[in-house]
Design a protein around this motif. Structure first.
Motif, mmCIF file in Angstrom:
data_model
loop_
_atom_site.group_PDB
_atom_site.id
_atom_site.type_symbol
_atom_site.label_atom_id
_atom_site.label_comp_id
_atom_site.label_asym_id
_atom_site.label_seq_id
_atom_site.Cartn_x
_atom_site.Cartn_y
_atom_site.Cartn_z
ATOM 1 N N ILE A 94 0.850 -1.193 0.000
ATOM 2 C CA ILE A 94 0.000 0.000 0.000
ATOM 3 C C ILE A 94 0.885 1.242 0.000
ATOM 4 C CG2 ILE A 94 -1.844 1.225 1.191
ATOM 5 C CD1 ILE A 94 -2.580 -1.592 0.106
ATOM 6 N N ALA A 95 0.575 2.184 -0.878
ATOM 7 C CA ALA A 95 1.332 3.433 -0.937
ATOM 8 C C ALA A 95 1.162 4.203 0.366
ATOM 9 C CB ALA A 95 0.865 4.278 -2.111
ATOM 10 N N PRO A 96 2.247 4.655 0.992
ATOM 11 C CA PRO A 96 2.128 5.420 2.246
ATOM 12 C C PRO A 96 1.235 6.648 2.104
ATOM 13 C CG PRO A 96 4.408 4.775 1.868
ATOM 14 C CD PRO A 96 3.663 4.417 0.622
ATOM 15 N N SER A 97 1.197 7.220 0.923
ATOM 16 C CA SER A 97 0.377 8.408 0.694
ATOM 17 C C SER A 97 -1.122 8.111 0.728
ATOM 18 C CB SER A 97 0.731 9.042 -0.648
ATOM 19 O OG SER A 97 0.479 8.127 -1.710
ATOM 20 N N LYS A 98 -1.481 6.826 0.884
ATOM 21 C CA LYS A 98 -2.893 6.434 0.972
ATOM 22 C C LYS A 98 -3.197 5.812 2.343
ATOM 23 C CE LYS A 98 -4.714 4.735 -2.867
ATOM 24 N NZ LYS A 98 -4.926 3.875 -4.066
ATOM 25 N N ILE A 99 -2.356 6.123 3.329
ATOM 26 C CA ILE A 99 -2.540 5.572 4.679
ATOM 27 C C ILE A 99 -2.848 6.692 5.660
ATOM 28 C CG2 ILE A 99 -1.419 4.372 6.592
ATOM 29 C CD1 ILE A 99 0.263 2.851 4.558
ATOM 30 N N VAL A 100 -3.923 6.522 6.435
ATOM 31 C CA VAL A 100 -4.239 7.439 7.526
ATOM 32 C C VAL A 100 -4.102 6.666 8.835
ATOM 33 C CG1 VAL A 100 -5.722 8.931 6.168
ATOM 34 C CG2 VAL A 100 -6.729 6.972 7.343
ATOM 35 N N TYR A 101 -3.638 7.357 9.868
ATOM 36 C CA TYR A 101 -3.267 6.713 11.133
ATOM 37 C C TYR A 101 -4.177 7.207 12.246
ATOM 38 C CZ TYR A 101 0.200 4.402 14.198
ATOM 39 O OH TYR A 101 0.843 3.568 15.074
ATOM 40 N N SER A 102 -5.083 6.342 12.707
ATOM 41 C CA SER A 102 -5.999 6.672 13.790
ATOM 42 C C SER A 102 -5.517 6.027 15.081
ATOM 43 C CB SER A 102 -7.414 6.191 13.436
ATOM 44 O OG SER A 102 -7.841 6.720 12.188
ATOM 45 N N GLY A 103 -6.314 6.158 16.154
ATOM 46 C CA GLY A 103 -5.977 5.520 17.429
ATOM 47 C C GLY A 103 -5.557 6.512 18.493
ATOM 48 N N VAL A 104 -5.945 6.237 19.749
ATOM 49 C CA VAL A 104 -5.764 7.219 20.820
ATOM 50 C C VAL A 104 -4.396 7.161 21.505
ATOM 51 C CG1 VAL A 104 -8.237 7.208 21.327
ATOM 52 C CG2 VAL A 104 -6.712 5.711 22.621
ATOM 53 N N GLY A 105 -3.622 6.102 21.282
ATOM 54 C CA GLY A 105 -2.425 5.919 22.094
ATOM 55 C C GLY A 105 -1.139 5.724 21.323
ATOM 56 N N LYS A 106 -0.924 6.486 20.274
ATOM 57 C CA LYS A 106 0.277 6.324 19.446
ATOM 58 C C LYS A 106 1.542 6.607 20.265
ATOM 59 C CE LYS A 106 -2.347 8.221 15.515
ATOM 60 N NZ LYS A 106 -3.435 8.861 16.289
ATOM 61 N N THR A 107 2.500 5.704 20.203
ATOM 62 C CA THR A 107 3.755 5.890 20.915
ATOM 63 C C THR A 107 4.733 6.709 20.072
ATOM 64 O OG1 THR A 107 4.790 3.900 20.003
ATOM 65 C CG2 THR A 107 3.425 3.627 21.974
ATOM 66 N N ARG A 108 5.807 7.164 20.696
ATOM 67 C CA ARG A 108 6.846 7.900 19.974
ATOM 68 C C ARG A 108 7.415 7.042 18.846
ATOM 69 N NH1 ARG A 108 8.964 12.451 22.313
ATOM 70 N NH2 ARG A 108 10.859 12.141 21.096
ATOM 71 N N THR A 109 7.643 5.764 19.137
ATOM 72 C CA THR A 109 8.189 4.875 18.114
ATOM 73 C C THR A 109 7.237 4.742 16.939
ATOM 74 O OG1 THR A 109 9.446 3.615 19.753
ATOM 75 C CG2 THR A 109 8.980 2.515 17.664
ATOM 76 N N GLU A 110 5.951 4.566 17.226
ATOM 77 C CA GLU A 110 4.965 4.431 16.146
ATOM 78 C C GLU A 110 4.871 5.707 15.315
ATOM 79 O OE1 GLU A 110 1.717 1.227 17.809
ATOM 80 O OE2 GLU A 110 1.696 3.241 18.670
ATOM 81 N N ILE A 111 4.897 6.853 15.982
ATOM 82 C CA ILE A 111 4.849 8.130 15.259
ATOM 83 C C ILE A 111 6.058 8.263 14.343
ATOM 84 C CG2 ILE A 111 4.986 10.636 15.545
ATOM 85 C CD1 ILE A 111 3.359 10.193 18.186
ATOM 86 N N LEU A 115 6.109 8.638 10.259
ATOM 87 C CA LEU A 115 6.763 9.781 9.610
ATOM 88 C C LEU A 115 7.807 9.306 8.606
ATOM 89 C CD1 LEU A 115 7.204 12.086 12.719
ATOM 90 C CD2 LEU A 115 5.731 12.561 10.751
ATOM 91 N N GLU A 116 8.590 8.313 8.991
ATOM 92 C CA GLU A 116 9.597 7.766 8.082
ATOM 93 C C GLU A 116 8.947 7.169 6.844
ATOM 94 O OE1 GLU A 116 13.197 7.328 8.227
ATOM 95 O OE2 GLU A 116 12.916 9.081 9.505
ATOM 96 N N ALA A 117 7.790 6.533 7.030
ATOM 97 C CA ALA A 117 7.104 5.917 5.896
ATOM 98 C C ALA A 117 6.507 6.967 4.962
ATOM 99 C CB ALA A 117 6.009 4.981 6.400
ATOM 100 N N GLY A 118 6.114 8.128 5.513
ATOM 101 C CA GLY A 118 5.515 9.179 4.691
ATOM 102 C C GLY A 118 4.025 9.022 4.493
ATOM 103 N N ILE A 119 3.293 8.674 5.579
ATOM 104 C CA ILE A 119 1.843 8.470 5.471
ATOM 105 C C ILE A 119 1.134 9.784 5.121
ATOM 106 C CG2 ILE A 119 1.917 6.567 7.125
ATOM 107 C CD1 ILE A 119 0.550 8.539 9.133
ATOM 108 N N LEU A 120 -0.122 9.652 4.697
ATOM 109 C CA LEU A 120 -0.899 10.825 4.306
ATOM 110 C C LEU A 120 -1.141 11.741 5.493
ATOM 111 C CD1 LEU A 120 -2.603 12.471 2.315
ATOM 112 C CD2 LEU A 120 -4.538 10.944 2.841
#
Length: 415
Positions: A94-111, A115-120
Motif C-alpha cells: 500500500i502506498a504510504p500516501s494512501k494511509i491514515v493513522y488513527s488511534g488514541v495511544g500512538k507511541t513515539r516509536t509508532e509516530i 513519519l519515516e514511511a511518509g503516510i498521508l
C-alpha cells in the motif's frame, strides 16, 4: 451479498465445496471469498465516484496481508491504528500516501515509523498527542500532516462498546477543545493541519447519526475557515453496518448519495474508512461438532471453534447466523452452540433454533469476515485457526494453522 451459497445440498464458497476445504485444511477454519471482497469494495467506493475521495479500508477488520494486497489493487488506501498495522499495510504494497493513522495511544516509536514511511496524515485524538507528533517530527526533520478527531457527541445507536462519538467515549476532542487545538497546531513548526476527522461508531444501521455528525463537522469547518484555516480533507471514518440477522442497514449507494449532496460545492477530499461493510460477509468460520449434550434445562452443541476463534458473541452478545454445511433435514430444536474453552462465556450462539446435528458434522458461522480472526487469541493455549481465500475454483491458504510450537516459540529463546 456474498458468494457462500448452497448447491446440490451442500454449502459452497464460490465454486468450491466447504467440505473439500475442510478436508484439506481442517477446522476451525476461516474461509474468505475474493469475489465478495471485490464486490463489496467496488460497491462502496463507486458510491462516491462523483466527488474527490479516498476509501481507506479499516485494517483492524480483517488484517491478513493477502486481503490488504487484494484491496490495494482495487485502489484502496488503509486506515491503521498501530505500528503493526502500518507494517502490514506497507508489506502488502500500500502506498504510504494512501494511509491514515488513527488511534488514541500512538507511541513515539509508532509516530516516528509513520513519519519515516511518509503516510498521508495522522488522525490526532488529544492535545498531548498533537504536542508529541510535533516534537517527534521536529526532532527527526519531518513535517506531519494531521487532522484532529472531533467528538461531536452524536449517539450512533449501536452497541456501547463500538460507540465512539459520544462525550463519554475516549475518542477525540469536543468542538471547543478541537478549535483550541487547531489554533495551537497553526503555531507548531512541524505540523500541517489539513483535515478534520470524525468517526462516531460501528455497525450503524441508520444514516441519521451520520447526517447529524456531518452537519456539526461542516459548521465547525466553516468556523475554522473564518479563523483563516480552510480544511481540505474530511475523514468521516467508517461504521456502516451489515445484516448479521434482521438488520437493514443503508446501502452504500444511499450513503454516497447523502454525503455527495451534503458536500456539493465544497473544496473537500472525502476520506472514508469502511471495514465491516467490506469484510463482514466476505468470510465464514467453519467448525466441526464434537459432542451433543442434554441437561435438564438445556441442549448443547459442542464444537471445535470457541470464543478464542470468534469472540464477538461473548464480547458484544452479537448474532451470527449458524447453518449446517450439509443440511440433513432433521427436526429443529433450541440449542446453545458452545466451544471447549473453560469459561461459561464461551458460546457462539445461545437459544438458537436449528436442526439437530450429530458428531463430526460441519457448521458454518456466517458474517465472520470482520473482527473474527483479527480478534482471535491463543487463550487456553489453543493454536489459532487457518485462513483460506477462495477465488472461483481455487483456494489459497493465506495463513497456516498455528502449531503447538508456535504457542511457545517466543518463550523458548529466553532463560
Amino acid at each position: 451479498m456474498h458468494h457462500f451459497t448452497y448447491r446440490g445440498g451442500e454449502l459452497y464458497a464460490e465454486d468450491l465445496p466447504i467440505r473439500e476445504l475442510v478436508s484439506s485444511y481442517g477446522t476451525p477454519l476461516y474461509v474468505y471469498s475474493q469475489a465478495t471482497f471485490e464486490r463489496h469494495f467496488t460497491a462502496f467506493d463507486s458510491a462516491f465516484a462523483s466527488i474527490p475521495h479516498l476509501t481507506c479500508y479499516s485494517v483492524k477488520a480483517c488484517s491478513n496481508t493477502h486481503i490488504l494486497r487484494l484491496l490495494g489493487k482495487l485502489g484502496a488506501g488503509m486506515d491503521i491504528v498501530s505500528g503493526g498495522e502500518l507494517y502490514r499495510a506497507l508489506r502488502a504494497g500500500i502506498a504510504p500516501s494512501k494511509i491514515v493513522y488513527s488511534g488514541v495511544g500512538k507511541t513515539r516509536t509508532e509516530i516516528h515509523q509513520a513519519l519515516e514511511a511518509g503516510i498521508l496524515m495522522f488522525n490526532v485524538e488529544s492535545r498531548g498527542e498533537l504536542e508529541r507528533i510535533n516534537e517527534v517530527a521536529h526532532q527527526t526533520g519531518h513535517t506531519a500532516n494531521v487532522s484532529l478527531r472531533i467528538n461531536p457527541d452524536v449517539d450512533p445507536q449501536t452497541h456501547p462498546y463500538i460507540s465512539t462519538g459520544l462525550k463519554e467515549n475516549k475518542f477525540g476532542l469536543d468542538l471547543e477543545q478541537s478549535y483550541e487545538a487547531y489554533m495551537r497546531a497553526l503555531e507548531m513548526p512541524a505540523i500541517v493541519p489539513m483535515g478534520i476527522d470524525c468517526h462516531i461508531g460501528s455497525q450503524l444501521t441508520s444514516l441519521s447519526p451520520f447526517i447529524e455528525a456531518v452537519e456539526r463537522v461542516l459548521a465547525f469547518r466553516e468556523r475554522l475557515c473564518k479563523a483563516g484555516l480552510c480544511i481540505n480533507y474530511l475523514d468521516l471514518g467508517g461504521g456502516l453496518g451489515i445484516p448479521y440477522d434482521q438488520e437493514e442497514p443503508p446501502h452504500p449507494e444511499e450513503f454516497g448519495s447523502v454525503l455527495t449532496k451534503m458536500l456539493a460545492g465544497l473544496d473537500i477530499t472525502l476520506i472514508l474508512e469502511p471495514g465491516r461493510v467490506i469484510a463482514g460477509n466476505a468470510g465464514i468460520l467453519v467448525t466441526k461438532v464434537q459432542y451433543t449434550k442434554k441437561t435438564a434445562s438445556k441442549e448443547f452443541v459442542i464444537v471445535d471453534a470457541a470464543m478464542n476463534d470468534l469472540i464477538r458473541p461473548s464480547l458484544y452478545q452479537s448474532h451470527h447466523n449458524v447453518a449446517e454445511v450439509t443440511p440433513m433435514g432433521r427436526p429443529e430444536h433450541t440449542v446453545d452452540i458452545v466451544g471447549p474453552i473453560c469459561e461459561s462465556g464461551d458460546f457462539l450462539a445461545r437459544n438458537r433454533i436449528m436442526p439437530a446435528v450429530e458428531q463430526r458434522e460441519l457448521l458454518a458461522i456466517f458474517s465472520a469476515g470482520a473482527y473474527g480472526f483479527t480478534m482471535s487469541s491463543q487463550y487456553n493455549s489453543r493454536p489459532r485457526a487457518a485462513e483460506v481465500l477462495v477465488s472461483g475454483q481455487h483456494a489459497n491458504l493465506i495463513r497456516r494453522r498455528e502449531t503447538y510450537e508456535d504457542l511457545i516459540g517466543p518463550e523458548e529463546s529466553l532463560p
